[in-house]
Motif scaffolding. Structure first.
Motif: not given
Length: 232
Positions: A121-126, A128-136
């Motif tokens: 969530i912090k990275e999403f806000i930092r 200013d993305a419209e979406a974020l996904v966790s990856v490997l």
């Protein structure tokens, strides 16, 4: 930012029957994702979306809020996730409660590290993305620059469209795959653009040692090994 934590769990799983409430390491699978969500300080509300009375009963037992029963037309094998998220947002909007974004937490990834949700969530806000996904990271042998697909002439072509293959592993650009642990999307993207992902897509790298995506019995066997390593 007001963020809804949404845990989807429909009945009728075919790959692993009853998997959402099947016991794993002494507790129902659903409980692992809820436990991770409860640790978050940045989720405004956490709810379950389900059509199944048995799943709802287990959710009630562990204290997970179930504000509605998911409609049957959103609970079959072919039902995509997007309408499920949109249904939850509209349910709360009709009650006068709006969320800026939704954090989708799938039960099929049970072993999120502590703090992963809030870090995402912090990275999403930092950003200013419209979406974020966790990856490997994608293993180098499956990197898209080393993947081939049949061309129109019947011969193999590099999937990226390049004419020459990158010869050395060390020169391959880093690539990622979605691990299924976390999706965060702004509500306006879900409701107006009809999408979970976006061109402004941020990411957070997960933990390979905790990765399992529960779809088959072989996946479940892997999870049984992991749960003993992680929690005992």
């Amino acid at each position: 930012m007001k963020i809804l934590g949404l845990i989807p769990a429909r009945g009728g799983s075919k790959g692993i029957p009853g998997k959402n409430i099947k016991a794993l390491g002494g507790k129902p699978l659903l409980a692992y994702t809820y436990d991770s969500a409860k640790q978050s300080k940045l989720l405004s509300k956490v709810i379950l979306s389900s059509d199944d009375s048995d799943i709802i009963a287990v959710a009630n037992q562990i204290g997970l809020e179930v504000p509605f029963t998911r409609p049957e037309n959103l609970a079959n094998d072919q039902s995509p996730t997007l309408p499920v998220i949109a249904h939850a947002l509209r349910f709360f909007e009709e009650k006068g409660e709006k969320f800026d974004a939704v954090c989708l937490l799938q039960t099929t990834y049970p072993f999120r590290r502590k703090g992963l949700i809030d870090d995402a969530i912090k990275e999403f806000i930092r950003t200013d993305a419209e979406a974020l996904v966790s990856v490997l990271p994608v293993p180098h042998e499956f990197n898209p620059h080393w993947v081939f697909e049949p061309g129109l002439n019947g011969f193999l072509e590099i999937a990226t469209g390049e004419k020459q293959i990158i010869p050395r592993r060390q020169d391959l650009p880093t690539s990622f795959f979605r691990d299924g642990a976390i999706y965060i999307t702004k509500s306006e993207v879900i409701l107006s653009k009809n999408s979970i992902l976006s061109e402004k897509l941020a990411y957070i790298v997960g933990d390979e040692s905790r990765y399992v995506n529960l779809d088959t019995f072989d996946d479940w066997k892997k999870a049984e090994i992991l749960v003993n390593k992680l929690f005992r």
